[in-house]
Design a protein around this motif. Sequence first.
Motif, mmCIF file in Angstrom:
data_model
loop_
_atom_site.group_PDB
_atom_site.id
_atom_site.type_symbol
_atom_site.label_atom_id
_atom_site.label_comp_id
_atom_site.label_asym_id
_atom_site.label_seq_id
_atom_site.Cartn_x
_atom_site.Cartn_y
_atom_site.Cartn_z
ATOM 1 N N ALA A 454 0.833 -1.199 0.000
ATOM 2 C CA ALA A 454 0.000 0.000 0.000
ATOM 3 C C ALA A 454 0.872 1.255 0.000
ATOM 4 N N GLY A 455 2.063 1.153 0.608
ATOM 5 C CA GLY A 455 2.986 2.283 0.610
ATOM 6 C C GLY A 455 3.965 2.195 -0.537
ATOM 7 N N GLU A 456 5.160 2.745 -0.317
ATOM 8 C CA GLU A 456 6.176 2.785 -1.354
ATOM 9 C C GLU A 456 7.377 1.909 -1.016
ATOM 10 N N LEU A 457 7.163 0.866 -0.220
ATOM 11 C CA LEU A 457 8.237 -0.067 0.138
ATOM 12 C C LEU A 457 9.427 0.673 0.745
ATOM 13 N N ALA A 458 9.113 1.545 1.688
ATOM 14 C CA ALA A 458 10.168 2.362 2.293
ATOM 15 C C ALA A 458 10.745 1.742 3.549
ATOM 16 N N SER A 459 10.143 0.674 4.050
ATOM 17 C CA SER A 459 10.644 0.068 5.280
ATOM 18 C C SER A 459 11.985 -0.604 5.024
ATOM 19 N N PRO A 460 12.817 -0.762 6.073
ATOM 20 C CA PRO A 460 14.121 -1.415 5.874
ATOM 21 C C PRO A 460 13.989 -2.833 5.321
ATOM 22 N N GLY A 461 12.985 -3.557 5.800
ATOM 23 C CA GLY A 461 12.813 -4.922 5.302
ATOM 24 C C GLY A 461 12.470 -4.951 3.819
ATOM 25 N N ALA A 462 11.594 -4.003 3.392
ATOM 26 C CA ALA A 462 11.243 -3.950 1.976
ATOM 27 C C ALA A 462 12.437 -3.538 1.133
ATOM 28 N N GLN A 463 13.244 -2.610 1.628
ATOM 29 C CA GLN A 463 14.425 -2.194 0.877
ATOM 30 C C GLN A 463 15.420 -3.345 0.718
ATOM 31 N N GLN A 464 15.615 -4.126 1.775
ATOM 32 C CA GLN A 464 16.494 -5.278 1.667
ATOM 33 C C GLN A 464 15.958 -6.302 0.660
ATOM 34 N N GLU A 465 14.624 -6.472 0.635
ATOM 35 C CA GLU A 465 14.037 -7.402 -0.317
ATOM 36 C C GLU A 465 14.211 -6.905 -1.755
ATOM 37 N N LEU A 466 14.116 -5.560 -1.956
ATOM 38 C CA LEU A 466 14.348 -4.997 -3.286
ATOM 39 C C LEU A 466 15.799 -5.199 -3.723
ATOM 40 N N ILE A 467 16.731 -4.992 -2.791
ATOM 41 C CA ILE A 467 18.150 -5.213 -3.110
ATOM 42 C C ILE A 467 18.381 -6.684 -3.496
ATOM 43 N N HIS A 468 17.761 -7.571 -2.733
ATOM 44 C CA HIS A 468 17.878 -8.999 -3.029
ATOM 45 C C HIS A 468 17.283 -9.319 -4.403
ATOM 46 N N LEU A 469 16.128 -8.724 -4.739
ATOM 47 C CA LEU A 469 15.487 -8.969 -6.026
ATOM 48 C C LEU A 469 16.352 -8.445 -7.174
ATOM 49 N N ALA A 470 16.882 -7.223 -7.021
ATOM 50 C CA ALA A 470 17.732 -6.656 -8.081
ATOM 51 C C ALA A 470 18.991 -7.499 -8.290
ATOM 52 N N ALA A 471 19.565 -7.998 -7.195
ATOM 53 C CA ALA A 471 20.769 -8.819 -7.330
ATOM 54 C C ALA A 471 20.466 -10.108 -8.098
ATOM 55 N N GLN A 472 19.326 -10.729 -7.827
ATOM 56 C CA GLN A 472 18.978 -11.956 -8.542
ATOM 57 C C GLN A 472 18.813 -11.697 -10.041
ATOM 58 N N LEU A 473 18.169 -10.567 -10.383
ATOM 59 C CA LEU A 473 17.929 -10.279 -11.792
ATOM 60 C C LEU A 473 19.212 -9.912 -12.534
ATOM 61 N N LEU A 474 20.096 -9.186 -11.882
ATOM 62 C CA LEU A 474 21.325 -8.750 -12.545
ATOM 63 C C LEU A 474 22.375 -9.848 -12.603
ATOM 64 N N ASP A 475 22.306 -10.801 -11.676
ATOM 65 C CA ASP A 475 23.296 -11.872 -11.664
ATOM 66 C C ASP A 475 23.030 -12.925 -12.732
ATOM 67 N N HIS A 476 21.831 -12.938 -13.275
ATOM 68 C CA HIS A 476 21.491 -13.919 -14.292
ATOM 69 C C HIS A 476 21.284 -13.198 -15.615
ATOM 70 N N GLY A 477 21.849 -13.716 -16.677
ATOM 71 C CA GLY A 477 21.744 -13.087 -17.974
ATOM 72 C C GLY A 477 21.104 -14.000 -18.991
ATOM 73 N N VAL A 478 20.989 -13.468 -20.217
ATOM 74 C CA VAL A 478 20.460 -14.213 -21.350
ATOM 75 C C VAL A 478 21.642 -14.520 -22.261
ATOM 76 N N GLY A 479 22.150 -15.704 -22.167
ATOM 77 C CA GLY A 479 23.348 -16.042 -22.922
ATOM 78 C C GLY A 479 24.558 -15.354 -22.316
ATOM 79 N N GLU A 480 25.230 -14.536 -23.125
ATOM 80 C CA GLU A 480 26.434 -13.833 -22.675
ATOM 81 C C GLU A 480 26.150 -12.419 -22.177
ATOM 82 N N ARG A 481 24.914 -11.918 -22.386
ATOM 83 C CA ARG A 481 24.609 -10.544 -21.986
ATOM 84 C C ARG A 481 23.650 -10.563 -20.795
ATOM 85 N N PRO A 482 23.701 -9.507 -19.963
ATOM 86 C CA PRO A 482 22.789 -9.443 -18.821
ATOM 87 C C PRO A 482 21.368 -9.125 -19.265
ATOM 88 N N MET A 483 20.403 -9.420 -18.385
ATOM 89 C CA MET A 483 19.008 -9.107 -18.683
ATOM 90 C C MET A 483 18.806 -7.599 -18.623
#
Length: 671
Positions: A454-483
Amino acid sequence: MIAATYARTQYTAESLILMMVDREHAGLQDVGGSLPSVLSIDGLKSVDSEIRILESRKVIEDTLQVVDPTVLFPELGRPRLFGLLRSDDAQDRLEKAIDLFKRHLRVEQQSASNIVRLSFSHENPDVAADTVNAIADAYLKRRRAIFDIPRSPFLASELARHSDQLKSIEEQILRLKSEYEIVDLGQEILLAANQVDSIVQRRRQTQERQAALQAEVSTARKRLAALPERVFDFKEQSNQTHNDDDRNVLLRLELERDRLASQFLPDYPPLQEIEKKIKTVRQSMKGAEKPVFSTQREVRNPTIAFLNNHLLTLEIEQDAVARQLAELDRQHAIAVEKVGRLRKAETELHDLERTRGVLEGIYRDYAQRTEAARAEEEAAKVRTSNVRVVQPGVAPATGTSMGPSFIIAGLVGGILLGAAAGVLATWLRQVYILPHEIERDLGVPAIASFADTAGELASPGAQQELIHLAAQLLDHGVGERPMSLLQFVTANEGDGEAVVARGLALELAKGRGLRTLVIDLCGDGTGQLMAINASADPAAGDALAPSDALLAAELDAVPSTVPLLWVSKAAPDSALGSLRTPIAQSRQMLERLRQRFDMILILSPPIGSSHLARRLSPMADANILIARAEHTRAPVAARMRDSILASGGDIVGLVLTGRHFHIPQVIYRWL
């Protein structure tokens, strides 16, 4: 608690009865001296039959004639309904007494033995003991009346009748084998079937050879008719004559001239003489034309003789194959006829042997039962019963009360009922509460979960979850290039996909320093800009290159106040948001956007109301499913997953939004 209050102490009187079966029916072991020992399983079955007699209505009625029903159950003699109605008549009282008697009576077989435990519960211990003894006496009297039936004459007559039938079947089997000349029917059928199969295989091979011979004969005749009687051997044409050595002489003279020219001056006499000779030879070669000779030869065609010989051989073999095929047809007819006779014989013989097997079993059974009946009848004259009362009933000194059991049962039942209600509610639930439920049902990894969108994910727990989500997406690519192109897919509008996309975009732009573009195909982007505190002035953010200005104008991309973060304002009205746009044009547009931005986040309309998400799913590097806890139903989420996979898109995972912890976290682990 009410049952515990009104529970009364019950006294249980017991009696042990020994059941003896088969030859022990008369109390003797192996009366005839020739019968085998009795199997224990037969004894147990007989004991079970005796128990059924003991529990029968007739035995209970005889017991109630000895023991007054009103003594056993005083409530039967009292007026009904607190004295408002008169007591029951004799017949109704007997029926109720039998039902109550069955409730208090217990007949149990002791494990792996012929001992039967007979017990009766009553408030008065003396009445309980008298009732147990009375029912034992009634049972002994009843079973003597049941088993006092001579059976050996009937069994002997049936044994003789089945013996005659068995002899008749044996004679029919012998006549049938003699008629069809059968020694071993199975072996005869196998040999006949193998013979038919062998003939069929040989017929097929012969027919194949016959067809091949016909084709070869036809082709040989056609080739023979087309061949000429004589064929051209060779033709030779030449103007060369014998003893014509001008060129060789000229070559020798030229070689000699070259040798002398290299050693002497041009006025050397021998050199001049050689020049004259060369000139003379050349004039001779330019003289009259030499005659041209030609030779042409024709011979008899040798292929005709070869084809005639080959055709004769093929015709002879064709005639032999035809005779062989006729002989195989005759053999096949004989073999098939023999198989048919054997099948008929097998059917008749099988019926006779099956009848003989049944009759042998019946005859064997009747023979055993006849001998056993004779032994029992003879032994019954010595001993009149196969039942022994090992222990008569006595008045018990102690009783039992169900009060404590009722209390414990009530507590345990309440706990089990509550647990069952919780398990049933969890089993019938069709919405998701925990991330691992998504992985278990959909087979899609839950890459992130947020407690409240309902808010903007400003809590520390939500921010940590966003960091975790971004790391998962950036660590995996499509072939030789990142997503670099992600699409958020949801089944229902308002499941929190916009909040998750904004939070991820802020993390990618601010935390990762990536040029990020948010394409909102659900609206005009104003809501996204307001939520990010966006500015309508393009100068507030980073500027686009001149070559990309037209591309940004197609989406009306506006830079936000956050550096490196852009938001579209006219995406639904652009070529990307129109279903009329060719797929190739949409791909080209996305490729141009990839060259300008590091990350592109696409918010598509709900998949149930628009085809746009399925259209763009194969163009995106990965698709992220959005499900709302306690709101998105499992069938809807499964249909969303199947739609994306059927369209050719790849799913990187699912994000669970709107989680509410109504109960402690420890209890969630058990759901």
